[in-house]
Design an enzyme around this catalytic site. Structure first.
Site, PDB file in Angstrom:
ATOM      1  N   TYR A 104       0.783  -1.275   0.127  1.00 21.32           N
ATOM      2  CA  TYR A 104      -0.007   0.040  -0.118  1.00 21.32           C
ATOM      3  C   TYR A 104       0.836   1.245   0.048  1.00 21.32           C
ATOM      4  CZ  TYR A 104      -2.891   3.878   1.829  1.00 21.32           C
ATOM      5  OH  TYR A 104      -3.201   5.154   2.071  1.00 21.32           O
ATOM      6  N   GLU A 132      -4.307   7.194  -3.193  1.00 19.56           N
ATOM      7  CA  GLU A 132      -4.181   6.061  -2.548  1.00 19.56           C
ATOM      8  C   GLU A 132      -3.774   4.737  -3.807  1.00 19.56           C
ATOM      9  OE1 GLU A 132      -7.445   5.598   0.069  1.00 19.56           O
ATOM     10  OE2 GLU A 132      -5.768   5.052   1.623  1.00 19.56           O
TER      11      GLU A 132
END
Ligand code: ADP
Ligand code: MG
Length: 398
Positions: free
Chosen positions: A121, A209
């Site tokens: 991530y 993101e």
């Protein structure tokens, strides 16, 4: 403003964030053709068909009409991609982020299948306390990052960006090394991290993101997913954002409100609020809560509230089936109370009203305004002040 995955990828790519080859499609035939082209480009017959909605959790989500089917599907060949598109388009995808009602899928992304070695991530957001952009990285990619943040926050690595120099090379390396990368993958990840931080700044994002960022067996580092929220305050700098807007993804009442220049945000409570001025609207919501109620919305009709806007605001509030009572809280500064009162009377006559309505007026021409309300014959409850109004509407809505 949120944008779709394929739009976010197009926005990030020029900054050095590598993404798999992909094409957005709107029809099954287009999915078939796009797949054909992807296969011709690199010979890999595996493609991924991905629902484009403004919500995450698509992979684990399920279609309402087709509970076997999730929103991210791996297929082989053009014909299969076409059939998959047929199954997804026009259907409703329910994910952990859409709520039980789900979201209609009108666009798909057809993307090269990637041979994933590891998933990470990475993300960037504005850290208001630090007054800096914060770039984050976490080795536990692909999963709910919110869960990681809640359970094991120490696993999320953070670097704060100096506004003058941007994300420095050493900071990006620190993050990439923290992910356990080395060799070519490390070098590629550094490029992606700096690209993400630069794009965030230059493109006026409020959230960006990449989950997952993947490393392939050959050391390539690719963004397989991308979620971006653009900062609406910077709209004036980006006329092209109008093209990125997808009205189908927004709350219909909020779009209706925009058309009348009302700022409206739908909430989950039962007390509809109609207020002029953002500060007074916030205060009204607080005082409703203080008396044990829950506001159904934030609604600022603005300084120049005329009859049409008041009527539009009433219609928007009444369209919410959760609303059990309405509190009109108007301070007549620039706008005169008698005009607002007349607007309320006309609007209620036009749209009809079955619910309790509490009205508090204060300010310029307040006496004339109160007279109009009293002689209107409408079944409304006048309030002396804000607290009185909030108490009355919470009681009446019970
Ligand atoms: P969401 O986060 O909404 O579930 P993602 O785009 O992250 O959607 O996709 C979910 C999962 O599907 C990813 O974590 C990844 O494992 C897999 N995936 C997505 N795109 C690809 C791709 N192009 N090739 C291979 N696997 C993919
Ligand atoms: Mg994802």
């Amino acid at each position: 403003m949120k944008i779709h995955e394929y739009q976010a990828k197009a926005l990030l790519k020029p900054y050095g964030v590598a993404v798999p080859k992909h094409r957005p499609v709107f029809k099954p035939e287009e999915a078939e053709r796009a797949t054909q082209q992807l296969i011709e480009d690199d010979g890999n017959p595996i493609v991924v068909v991905k629902a484009q909605i403004h919500a995450g959790g698509r992979g684990k989500g399920r279609f309402k009409e087709d509970p076997e089917l999730g929103g991210v599907q791996i297929v082989r060949g053009a014909a299969e991609a076409g059939r998959m598109a047929e199954r997804m388009l026009g259907r409703t995808l329910v994910t952990i982020q859409t709520g039980p009602e789900g979201q209609a899928v009108n666009r798909l992304l057809v993307e090269q299948g990637v041979d994933i070695d590891r998933e990470f991530y990475i993300g960037a957001l504005l850290d208001r306390a630090a007054e800096r952009i914060c770039v984050m990285a976490c080795a536990e990619g692909g999963v709910e990052i919110e869960e990681v943040a809640a359970r094991t926050p120490e696993k999320i690595l953070k670097e704060w960006v100096d506004p003058v120099v941007g994300l420095a090379g050493y900071q990006a390396r620190k993050l990439a090394i923290g992910l356990g990368l080395s060799g070519p993958a490390l070098k590629n990840a550094v490029k992606v991290l700096i690209g993400l931080a630069t794009a965030f700044d230059k493109e006026d994002c409020s959230l960006a993101e990449i989950n997952p960022l993947v490393v392939t067996k050959t050391g390539a580092v690719l963004a397989l997913d991308a979620k971006i929220t653009l900062d609406d305050n910077a709209l004036y700098r980006h006329p092209n954002w109008a093209d990125l807007h997808d009205a189908a993804e927004e709350e219909p009442a909020e779009l209706e409100a925009q058309a009348y220049n009302l700022s409206y945000v739908k909430l989950d409570g039962t007390i509809g609020c109609m207020v002029n001025g953002a500060g007074l609207a916030m205060g009204t919501m607080d005082i409703i809560k203080a008396f044990g109620g829950e506001p159904a919305n934030f609604l600022d009709v603005g300084g120049g509230a005329d009859k049409d806007r008041v009527a539009a605001a009433f219609k928007i509030i009444l369209a919410d089936p959760n609303v059990k009572g309405i509190f009109v809280n108007i301070f007549g500064g620039i706008v005169h109370c008698d005009l607002v009162a007349q607007g309320i009377v006309d609007a209620v006559k036009e749209v009809g009203l079955q619910l309790p309505l509490v009205v508090r007026l204060e300010g310029t021409n307040v006496e004339a305004g109160k007279k109009i309300l009293a002689s209107s014959g409408l079944n409304l409850t006048p309030a002396e002040d804000m607290a009185d109004g909030a108490r009355k509407v919470v009681e009446l809505a019970r």
